[in-house]
Structures are given as structure tokens and as C-alpha cells.
Design an enzyme around this catalytic site. Structure first.
Site, PDB file in Angstrom:
ATOM      1  N   ASN A 131       1.208  -1.090  -0.034  1.00 21.40           N
ATOM      2  CA  ASN A 131       0.057  -0.046   0.228  1.00 21.40           C
ATOM      3  C   ASN A 131       0.888   1.111  -0.040  1.00 21.40           C
ATOM      4  OD1 ASN A 131      -1.746   1.919   0.485  1.00 21.40           O
ATOM      5  ND2 ASN A 131      -2.504   1.416   2.379  1.00 21.40           N
ATOM      6  N   LYS A 184       0.061   4.282  -0.225  1.00 19.79           N
ATOM      7  CA  LYS A 184      -0.568   5.273   0.542  1.00 19.79           C
ATOM      8  C   LYS A 184      -0.291   6.731  -0.414  1.00 19.79           C
ATOM      9  CE  LYS A 184       0.031   2.980   4.891  1.00 19.79           C
ATOM     10  NZ  LYS A 184       0.224   3.126   6.328  1.00 19.79           N
ATOM     11  N   HIS A 210      -9.400   1.111   4.938  1.00 19.11           N
ATOM     12  CA  HIS A 210      -8.200   1.473   5.676  1.00 19.11           C
ATOM     13  C   HIS A 210      -8.134   2.508   6.663  1.00 19.11           C
ATOM     14  CE1 HIS A 210      -3.884   2.584   6.853  1.00 19.11           C
ATOM     15  NE2 HIS A 210      -3.619   1.471   6.065  1.00 19.11           N
ATOM     16  N   GLU A 228      -6.569   4.737   8.166  1.00 18.46           N
ATOM     17  CA  GLU A 228      -6.250   6.119   7.740  1.00 18.46           C
ATOM     18  C   GLU A 228      -7.420   6.863   7.038  1.00 18.46           C
ATOM     19  OE1 GLU A 228      -2.954   5.552   5.788  1.00 18.46           O
ATOM     20  OE2 GLU A 228      -1.648   4.821   7.597  1.00 18.46           O
ATOM     21  N   GLU A 270      -5.062  -4.675  10.714  1.00 16.95           N
ATOM     22  CA  GLU A 270      -3.857  -3.744  10.845  1.00 16.95           C
ATOM     23  C   GLU A 270      -4.191  -3.126  11.957  1.00 16.95           C
ATOM     24  OE1 GLU A 270      -2.028  -2.519   6.702  1.00 16.95           O
ATOM     25  OE2 GLU A 270      -3.858  -1.338   7.106  1.00 16.95           O
ATOM     26  N   GLY A 290       3.370   2.078  10.622  1.00 15.81           N
ATOM     27  CA  GLY A 290       4.265   3.176  10.688  1.00 15.81           C
ATOM     28  C   GLY A 290       5.126   3.314  11.849  1.00 15.81           C
ATOM     29  N   SER A 325       3.671  -2.224  10.080  1.00 18.97           N
ATOM     30  CA  SER A 325       5.255  -2.461  10.263  1.00 18.97           C
ATOM     31  C   SER A 325       5.897  -3.903  10.171  1.00 18.97           C
ATOM     32  CB  SER A 325       5.443  -2.271  11.758  1.00 18.97           C
ATOM     33  OG  SER A 325       5.414  -0.793  12.111  1.00 18.97           O
TER      34      SER A 325
END
Ligand code: 13P
Length: 248
Positions: free
Chosen positions: A10, A12, A93, A95, A163, A169, A209
Site C-alpha cells: 500500500n 499510500k 483503511h 487512515e 492492521e 508506521g 510495520s
């Protein structure tokens, strides 16, 4: 049931045409690992140019709108993504759930819109650190799964990605026991929701990660069927070893 490992990058909001060489290099690695399904979900602006260079990898998008068309400035429909060359799309996702306030009902609708265009779907779930620390991570994720799962969910077009938000991250991942526990719980809930046949064929990916050092251990967990990889998917040098780890 034997499930083909699925490893998806991904990207992003990263990637310009200057990075198409990485797409090509990752596609070449994918071609030489035919036993693993590899994909790259690039920014929408790169889908058309990346799809001609992706070799053995498929190209996906990172979101789609739930409607077919209309007055939705700045949004992209599943048909637009497909026409550009995407064969898959990520929905839900964390985010987007956070930044764009997407609800689980929105996520289910997006998944159905993608399916209607023949796109494969990767549906993301995951708890915050606060929820993890309160001991309610499994309940939270299973509720999120039940609320986000589209009608007619099937293993031939849908995969799930767990996730944990606090692992994205951050370089901090759950213990292998925590991943095992969550993935088994997701599989069990899928059996309740869609029956054992579909549930046992559905890929459940881990994301957060993932890197060259931890991928092998994560992918060895029974109910982990691959990974959704952010930062470490941006270059062939970092993503290649993760694809290799999935090849076993
Ligand atoms: P990182 O691999 O950068 O932690 O990102 C994970 C992710 O959010 C993939 O969708």
C-alpha cells in the site's frame, strides 16, 4: 484449506512517475515467485502507468466511492479505477476511517461497489492503542468485521487485512501470540458470518510495520495468509525479501 499467500503493498500518498522503476522491479520479483500473489496499491494517478509495468504483480487502488457516478468532487468510482487498470482495491483503511470519517457501513458499500465492477477487495480492520490497552481489541475487531463485511462476501473476491492502528508506521508490532489470537478470532467470526467453506478459503492478511526481518515469523502463523505492507513496499529492495518470506 490451502490458501495462496497474498502480499500487497500500500503505497499510500507516495509515488510519482519517477518511482515506476520500483513498480517494474517489484513486478519482476513477483514474476519469479509464482506461488505468491503480489499486488501494489498505488496512488490513483499512477494506476494507468503502473499497470503496464507491473509484471507478475497486480495493480490496485487504495479506495473507491460507493456510488457509480455523480456529484462527488474529487472521488473515484470503481469503474474509473478498473478502466485505469486496477484489478483490486483496498477499502476501510484506518487512515480513511479516521481522516475521512468512513463508517463500517460506508466500507461495506464500497466493497460491494468494487465487486460490481469485478474488482477484488481488501477490507481493513484494526483497533487503536487505547482499545488494545483496555483489553477489548478482539471484541472491537470482530464487531468491526461484522459491521464492515459486505453482503455475499466470498473468498474469490474478498480478503481481510488486520492492521492494528498502533502498529502502522511505528515499528511496533503485536507479539506473535497476539497476532495468532486475533487472526484465529477473525477466522472463527468469518465462519459464523459466511460459513466455514467461504471462511476457510478467505485470506486474512496482517498489516502494520511488516518488514524483511519480521515477515517470516508473521507469515508462519497458521491464520496469517500474507501481508498488507506500507513503508516497506515502496522499493524492490525492501519489498522483495517480504515476497520471498511469503514464498517460504
Ligand atoms: P506500514 O507497513 O508502513 O506500517 O503500513 C501498514 C499499512 O497501513 C498498510 O496498509
Amino acid at each position: 484449506m490451502a490458501r495462496t499467500m497474498l502480499v500487497v503493498g500500500n503505497w499510500k500518498m507516495n509515488g510519482l512517475k519517477a518511482q515506476l522503476g520500483e513498480v517494474e522491479a517489484i513486478g519482476a520479483i513477483a514474476s519469479s515467485h509464482a506461488g505468491v500473489e503480489v499486488g501494489l496499491c498505488v496512488p490513483a494517478t499512477l494506476i494507468a502507468s503502473a499497470s503496464g509495468k507491473a509484471g507478475g504483480a497486480f495493480i490496485g487502488a487504495q479506495d473507491c466511492h460507493q456510488k457509480e457516478s455523480g456529484a462527488h468532487t474529487g472521488c473515484l468510482s470503481a469503474a474509473m479505477l478498473k478502466e485505469a487498470g486496477a484489478t483490486s482495491v483496498i477499502v476501510g483503511h484506518s487512515e480513511r476511517r479516521t481522516d475521512q470519517h468512513e463508517t463500517s457501513a460506508d466500507v461495506a458499500a464500497k466493497a460491494l461497489a468494487a465487486k460490481a465492477e469485478g474488482l477484488k477487495v481488501i477490507l481493513c480492520l484494526g483497533e487503536s492503542l487505547e482499545t488494545r490497552d483496555s483489553g477489548k481489541a478482539i471484541d472491537f475487531v470482530l464487531d468491526q468485521l461484522a459491521a464492515s463485511l459486505p453482503e455475499g462476501a466470498g473468498a474469490d473476491w474478498l480478503s481481510i487485512a488486520y492492521e492494528p492502528i498502533w502498529a502502522i508506521g511505528t515499528g511496533r508490532i503485536p507479539t506473535m501470540e497476539q497476532i495468532d489470537e486475533m487472526h484465529s478470532a477473525i477466522r472463527g467470526k468469518l465462519r459464523d458470518l459466511i460459513g466455514a467453506g467461504e471462511a476457510d478459503g478467505m485470506r486474512v492478511l496482517y498489516g502494520g510495520s511488516v518488514n524483511a526481518d519480521n515477515a517470516k515469523d508473521i507469515f508462519a502463523i497458521a491464520d496469517v495468509d500474507g501481508g498488507l505492507v506500507g513503508g516497506a513496499s515502496l522499493t524492490a529492495a525492501k519489498f522483495g525479501p517480504i515476497i520471498e518470506a511469503a514464498a517460504g
